[in-house]
Motif scaffolding. Structure first.
Motif, mmCIF file in Angstrom:
data_model
loop_
_atom_site.group_PDB
_atom_site.id
_atom_site.type_symbol
_atom_site.label_atom_id
_atom_site.label_comp_id
_atom_site.label_asym_id
_atom_site.label_seq_id
_atom_site.Cartn_x
_atom_site.Cartn_y
_atom_site.Cartn_z
ATOM 1 N N LYS A 357 -8.998 19.051 46.356
ATOM 2 C CA LYS A 357 -8.201 20.275 46.499
ATOM 3 C C LYS A 357 -7.337 20.195 47.764
ATOM 4 N N ALA A 358 -7.965 19.726 48.838
ATOM 5 C CA ALA A 358 -7.243 19.643 50.124
ATOM 6 C C ALA A 358 -6.089 18.648 50.028
ATOM 7 N N ALA A 359 -6.320 17.544 49.321
ATOM 8 C CA ALA A 359 -5.262 16.526 49.197
ATOM 9 C C ALA A 359 -4.051 17.107 48.469
ATOM 10 N N PHE A 360 -4.299 17.866 47.404
ATOM 11 C CA PHE A 360 -3.183 18.488 46.671
ATOM 12 C C PHE A 360 -2.470 19.504 47.557
ATOM 13 N N ALA A 361 -3.267 20.265 48.316
ATOM 14 C CA ALA A 361 -2.683 21.344 49.110
ATOM 15 C C ALA A 361 -1.740 20.823 50.191
ATOM 16 N N LYS A 362 -2.076 19.673 50.766
ATOM 17 C CA LYS A 362 -1.227 19.204 51.872
ATOM 18 C C LYS A 362 -0.127 18.240 51.419
ATOM 19 N N ALA A 363 -0.113 17.896 50.144
ATOM 20 C CA ALA A 363 0.851 16.891 49.678
ATOM 21 C C ALA A 363 2.282 17.414 49.711
ATOM 22 N N LYS A 364 3.112 16.797 50.505
ATOM 23 C CA LYS A 364 4.521 17.200 50.564
ATOM 24 C C LYS A 364 5.299 16.005 51.100
ATOM 25 N N LEU A 374 1.304 13.169 44.894
ATOM 26 C CA LEU A 374 0.531 14.299 44.352
ATOM 27 C C LEU A 374 1.424 15.456 43.919
ATOM 28 N N GLU A 375 2.641 15.515 44.436
ATOM 29 C CA GLU A 375 3.587 16.504 43.900
ATOM 30 C C GLU A 375 3.934 16.123 42.458
ATOM 31 N N VAL A 376 4.091 14.830 42.216
ATOM 32 C CA VAL A 376 4.410 14.375 40.850
ATOM 33 C C VAL A 376 3.237 14.710 39.918
ATOM 34 N N ILE A 377 2.031 14.392 40.373
ATOM 35 C CA ILE A 377 0.867 14.596 39.496
ATOM 36 C C ILE A 377 0.600 16.079 39.249
ATOM 37 N N LYS A 378 0.816 16.882 40.288
ATOM 38 C CA LYS A 378 0.610 18.343 40.138
ATOM 39 C C LYS A 378 1.541 18.896 39.047
ATOM 40 N N VAL A 379 2.804 18.476 39.094
ATOM 41 C CA VAL A 379 3.749 18.951 38.076
ATOM 42 C C VAL A 379 3.309 18.455 36.695
ATOM 43 N N PHE A 404 -6.640 11.340 40.685
ATOM 44 C CA PHE A 404 -6.334 12.788 40.768
ATOM 45 C C PHE A 404 -6.044 13.491 39.439
ATOM 46 N N LEU A 405 -5.720 12.754 38.390
ATOM 47 C CA LEU A 405 -5.373 13.461 37.149
ATOM 48 C C LEU A 405 -6.607 13.617 36.264
ATOM 49 N N ASP A 406 -7.019 14.874 36.060
ATOM 50 C CA ASP A 406 -8.172 15.136 35.185
ATOM 51 C C ASP A 406 -7.738 15.077 33.729
ATOM 52 N N VAL A 407 -8.527 14.429 32.901
ATOM 53 C CA VAL A 407 -8.332 14.514 31.448
ATOM 54 C C VAL A 407 -9.699 14.710 30.814
ATOM 55 N N PHE A 408 -9.728 15.405 29.719
ATOM 56 C CA PHE A 408 -11.023 15.815 29.173
ATOM 57 C C PHE A 408 -11.235 15.386 27.725
#
Ligand code: HE3
Ligand code: MG
Length: 566
Positions: A357-364, A374-379, A404-408
């Motif tokens: 969570k922290a890694a996504f939050a600070k990714a810029k 992580l901006e790419v993966i978040k989108v 970082f990419l969850d798949v289920f």
């Protein structure tokens, strides 16, 4: 796959091969013809089997591998003599290393010329033997069905892999009268013996910090279902290899400690390090060397697999459950209940979730016009519904996705982990689209790996493949660059020039979009989702933080995370 038959009378060995493929339920073959093998393509003209013409044999065999991985049945490819067949090598090696059933046919000069130096003569059977499970030549027309039948069984029986059949031109064209043999499926496996299951259950009940390690076969749908039931009943924590992606369902996410492999610095590594018993399921050492994750070789491993474990100094399972993975897991599930010790490592699971969570939050990204990985993966996450298949190429971007990419969904994300072969993503995506034309597929390459199979964009346009292909552009072979910098303090032979990928895609008749911000990437993905046919999106990535992919994890005592040469 369907059962079907052409009505044409069998005239020659080529017709016998086609009959065998039809009887086996093969729907597609992918290949490139040449004079030594054209009779087989000719015979396919009268068959309901669809022939897909590729632009490079390497991509044809990757496509067959994708079909194999997604269906569990052999994907079929055909190449001509000499260089046509030698171009299959990397794809067959990838299939065999990564458990994908593939049957490759190769043309050959006539039998009288096999030992001569003549046009396109090559001992392809010997050449492909080390990268396949079965490599043979049809020595006489009457042997055609036997060889094809053997090859299919070899390709599809566990662990699945590549099989190669060479056909001398005179054999292919000769009259052949042999019964179809491809209907003889590989025998089904049962569960491991009861006493071994009980022994495993007893060991598990005694453990204080048990954990499950999922490998490549865990993401076969039937196995994934059994593993989910096992997790639900026991509450055991789990980590997975990259190829196990999708085996853990969303409702079990709180038990998931992440994916391991590349490099040894993940919470999953820490969890494995702390465990006093490991249950490995469908794990193949080629995915992640045992010496990297099994430093404490004295603690017991229960290995559940379809084949006996390949022994390694760091991988000597105390108990082996050999047989059908799903049936063995089901039987083990029956023998155990909720395990109190299963929650012993919950604080580590919590740390893993918090760190993500922290890694996504600070990714810029700090670079104008570029995106942080992580901006790419978040989108992307916002577009990845359960029914979308993701196909990853090989490079640093692959590590970001794997972590970082969850798949289920089982087999939702296809990853090359055994050979780490550049160029697989687009051909695999085309396979996924061939199997399910209405469904969007998202594939991802780097600017290096894309150019290893980019000629196949023409085929994708011709097939109207519903693919969104994302390219992470950094003008480098970054994954090698960061490792060289770590090892030698500088890089070597990893830089190349920029390409206008949007213009490149358009020149093939595909849609091409270059983006330069999070918003323009979102808009491009939206446009991609609404477009029929292939869409290529190029994203400039800011790889400044990539060396951190190898940074030691404080919790891991020795943490030699960057020592692996990949
Ligand atoms: C590191 C891997 O071995 C990698 N895979 C390869 N596959 C083949 C067929 N040939 C060579 C290699 C060596 N490898 C290289 C050079 C890789 C980098 C891929 O570069 P990009 O641009 O696709 O991705 P990125 O820049 O994100 O690393 S993978
Ligand atoms: Mg690159």
């Amino acid at each position: 796959m369907s059962q079907k038959n052409s009505d044409k009378p069998v005239q020659c060995a080529a017709d016998v091969i086609v009959r065998n493929l039809e009887a086996h339920g093969v729907d597609h073959v992918v290949g490139i013809p040449g004079a030594k093998i054209d009779r087989l393509f000719e015979a396919l003209e009268d068959s309901p089997i669809r022939t897909i013409v590729a632009r490079h044999e390497q991509n044809a065999v990757f496509m067959a591998g994708g079909i194999g991985r997604l269906t569990g049945k052999a994907g079929v490819t055909i190449a001509t003599s000499g260089p046509g067949v030698s171009n299959l090598t990397t794809g067959l090696a990838t299939a065999t290393s990564e458990g994908d059933p593939v049957l490759a046919f190769g043309g050959a000069v006539g039998r009288a010329d096999l030992l001569k130096l003549t046009h396109q003569s090559m001992d392809t059977v010997s050449m492909l033997r080390p990268v396949t499970k079965y490599s043979a030549e049809i020595g006489a027309p009457a042997a055609t069905s036997e060889v094809v039948g053997h090859a299919l069984r070899a390709a599809e029986s566990p662990r699945a892999g590549g099989a190669f059949v060479s056909i001398p031109m005179d054999v292919l064209n000769a009259p052949a009268d042999c019964a179809v043999m491809s209907t003889y499926q590989a025998p089904k496996l049962g569960a491991a013996p009861d006493d071994v299951i009980k022994e495993a259950a007893a060991a598990l009940k005694k453990a204080k910090k048990p954990i499950i390690l999922l490998g490549m076969l865990a993401s076969e749908p039937e196995n994934a279902e059994a593993i989910r039931a096992f997790m639900k009943k026991t509450n055991l924590p789990v980590v997975g290899s990259f190829q196990a992606a999708g085996a853990v369902s969303k409702d079990l996410l709180s038990r998931f400690g992440g994916r391991i492999g590349l490099f040894r610095n993940q919470y999953g590594d820490y969890l494995l390090d702390q465990a006093d018993l490991i249950i490995s399921i469908g794990y193949n050492p080629i995915e992640y060397d045992p010496c990297l994750w099994n430093k404490k070789t004295e603690r017991p491993i229960i290995n559940i697999d379809a084949v006996p474990a390949q022994l390694d100094n760091a991988f000597t399972p105390a108990i082996e459950l050999v047989g059908s993975i799903s049936l063995s897991v089901k039987k083990l599930t029956d023998e155990v209940g909720l395990l109190e010790a299963a929650s012993a490592m919950d604080p580590i699971l919590e740390s893993y979730r918090a760190s993500k969570k922290a890694a996504f939050a600070k990714a810029k990204s700090t670079q104008q016009g570029m995106l942080h990985p992580l901006e790419v993966i978040k989108v992307m996450e916002g577009f990845v519904e359960q029914d979308i298949t993701i196909c990853l190429d090989m490079g640093s971007f692959h590590i970001w996705h794997a972590r970082f990419l969850d798949v289920f969904r089982a087999r939702q994300m296809l990853i090359t982990n055994g050979q780490q072969t550049m160029g697989v993503a687009l051909p695999w995506a085309m396979s996924a689209s061939i199997l399910n034309p209405a469904q969007k597929v998202i594939s991802v390459s780097g600017d290096g790996s894309f150019m290893m199979s980019s000629m196949e964009l023409e085929t994708a346009v011709r097939l109207k493949s519903n693919i969104i292909h994302i390219i992470w552009a950094d003008q480098h072979y970054n994954m090698v660059r960061i490792q060289e910098e770590k090892k030698y303090g500088r890089d070597a032979a990893v830089a190349f020039g920029p390409i206008d990928f949007a213009a490149f895609a358009r020149s093939f008749g595909a849609k091409g979009i270059n983006v330069n911000s999070v918003d323009s990437f979102k808009a491009a993905l939206r446009e991609g989702m609404e477009t029929q046919g292939p869409v290529v999106i190029s994203v400039p990535v800011d790889y400044a933080e990539n060396p951190d992919l190898m940074a030691p994890l404080a919790e891991l005592s020795e943490s030699p995370s960057g020592v692996i040469n990949m």
